[in-house]
Design a protein around this motif. Structure first.
Motif, PDB file in Angstrom:
ATOM      1  N   ASN A   2      57.311  67.696  25.751  1.00 45.69           N
ATOM      2  CA  ASN A   2      57.772  67.012  26.956  1.00 45.69           C
ATOM      3  C   ASN A   2      59.274  66.820  26.831  1.00 45.69           C
ATOM      4  O   ASN A   2      59.750  65.873  26.228  1.00 45.69           O
ATOM      5  CB  ASN A   2      57.063  65.666  27.096  1.00 45.69           C
ATOM      6  N   THR A   4      61.680  65.885  28.664  1.00 45.94           N
ATOM      7  CA  THR A   4      62.387  64.726  29.208  1.00 45.94           C
ATOM      8  C   THR A   4      62.461  63.587  28.199  1.00 45.94           C
ATOM      9  O   THR A   4      63.254  62.676  28.360  1.00 45.94           O
ATOM     10  CB  THR A   4      61.694  64.233  30.488  1.00 45.94           C
ATOM     11  N   THR A   5      61.626  63.610  27.174  1.00 45.71           N
ATOM     12  CA  THR A   5      61.637  62.538  26.183  1.00 45.71           C
ATOM     13  C   THR A   5      62.555  62.846  25.006  1.00 45.71           C
ATOM     14  O   THR A   5      62.757  61.997  24.155  1.00 45.71           O
ATOM     15  CB  THR A   5      60.222  62.292  25.640  1.00 45.71           C
ATOM     16  N   ARG A   7      65.833  63.160  23.081  1.00 40.10           N
ATOM     17  CA  ARG A   7      67.185  62.609  23.189  1.00 40.10           C
ATOM     18  C   ARG A   7      68.148  63.440  22.339  1.00 40.10           C
ATOM     19  O   ARG A   7      67.958  63.577  21.129  1.00 40.10           O
ATOM     20  CB  ARG A   7      67.189  61.143  22.749  1.00 40.10           C
ATOM     21  N   TYR A  29      66.555  67.333  29.128  1.00 37.45           N
ATOM     22  CA  TYR A  29      66.707  66.444  27.983  1.00 37.45           C
ATOM     23  C   TYR A  29      67.422  65.165  28.404  1.00 37.45           C
ATOM     24  O   TYR A  29      68.095  65.118  29.436  1.00 37.45           O
ATOM     25  CB  TYR A  29      67.522  67.126  26.869  1.00 37.45           C
ATOM     26  N   GLU A  30      67.273  64.152  27.582  1.00 43.46           N
ATOM     27  CA  GLU A  30      68.032  62.915  27.766  1.00 43.46           C
ATOM     28  C   GLU A  30      69.330  63.083  26.977  1.00 43.46           C
ATOM     29  O   GLU A  30      69.337  63.010  25.751  1.00 43.46           O
ATOM     30  CB  GLU A  30      67.223  61.721  27.253  1.00 43.46           C
ATOM     31  N   HIS A  50      67.011  62.415  18.695  1.00 39.20           N
ATOM     32  CA  HIS A  50      66.194  63.367  17.942  1.00 39.20           C
ATOM     33  C   HIS A  50      67.012  64.548  17.429  1.00 39.20           C
ATOM     34  O   HIS A  50      66.736  65.072  16.353  1.00 39.20           O
ATOM     35  CB  HIS A  50      65.066  63.901  18.835  1.00 39.20           C
ATOM     36  N   TYR A 121      63.562  69.882  17.926  1.00 36.49           N
ATOM     37  CA  TYR A 121      62.705  68.727  18.187  1.00 36.49           C
ATOM     38  C   TYR A 121      61.346  68.894  17.513  1.00 36.49           C
ATOM     39  O   TYR A 121      60.780  67.931  16.986  1.00 36.49           O
ATOM     40  CB  TYR A 121      62.527  68.526  19.688  1.00 36.49           C
TER      41      TYR A 121
END
Length: 223
Positions: A2, A4-5, A7, A29-30, A50, A121
């Motif tokens: 996922n 979007t989670t 960082r 990405y954040e 991350h 990640y």
């Protein structure tokens, strides 16, 4: 994954690179950006990222030097180095010190960089999972050791009583007149006590804390 989670912190002293990076990956990405190592460190102090991406050539410090400076304080984030083709020595230095996951040459390719962040990640998750499993194993091992220690003590108490009775029988002169039974009891009690004490010794040895010190062999070996 996922995305979007995830960082990601990107550090580069060139503002147009920061804007281009954020524009390319902000939907996946954040993204956190910093235009210096000092600003990047401030972000790390407040945000659990991350993946860290750093440009190698920055005015006050290099990407490799920055990664080295945070390796003890922030060991978990996965590191990616952005570099030009001429930074071979810096790459070798970084890889030898285990500070980077991989490097990307500039100008970057969006797909290549995206795949690198995705894989980084995955490596981060595997790293954290491994740390958690090690912590669980250490906890289980500690609980098992305490259980062994407790059981060993509980076993030894009645053993000591039985061995005391055998000694009392000897003192009363009844040991030989009772046939081989008291001898068997004594032999079995001594053998079981031996194993209990070995178990307790194992527990004590397992709790020993060892200190590692460096040895200067030049001083030990005469010229």
């Amino acid at each position: 994954m996922n995305a979007t989670t995830v960082r990601v912190l990107y550090i580069d002293d060139e503002e147009h690179n920061l804007h281009a990076f954020k524009a390319s990956f902000r939907r996946q990405y954040e993204i956190y950006t910093a235009n210096s190592a000092e600003e990047g460190l401030k972000i790390l102090q407040s945000v659990s990222v991350h993946v860290i991406i750093a440009d190698q050539k920055m005015p006050q410090t290099t990407g490799v030097e920055f990664f080295k400076s945070i390796s003890d304080t922030y060991p978990d984030p996965i590191r990616i180095l952005l570099t030009g083709y001429t930074d071979i020595e810096a790459l070798a230095d970084a890889i030898n010190h285990g500070d980077i996951y991989r490097y990307i040459t500039k100008p970057w390719n969006d797909l290549e960089l995206h795949n690198s962040m995705k894989n980084a990640y995955d490596a981060y998750k595997a790293k954290i999972d491994l740390k958690n499993k090690i912590a669980e194993l250490e906890k289980t091992n500690d609980e098992l050791n305490r259980f062994i220690y407790s059981i060993s003590h509980e076993l030894r108490a009645p053993l000591v009583s039985a061995m005391g009775i055998v000694n009392l029988v000897k003192m009363e002169g009844l040991f030989e007149s009772s046939g081989e039974y008291w001898g068997l009891i004594e032999t079995c009690s001594n053998k079981l006590d031996y194993y209990v004490q070995k178990t307790l010794q194992y527990y004590k040895n397992n709790k020993t804390v060892f200190e590692h010190t460096s040895i200067d062999f030049a001083k030990l070996i005469p010229e």
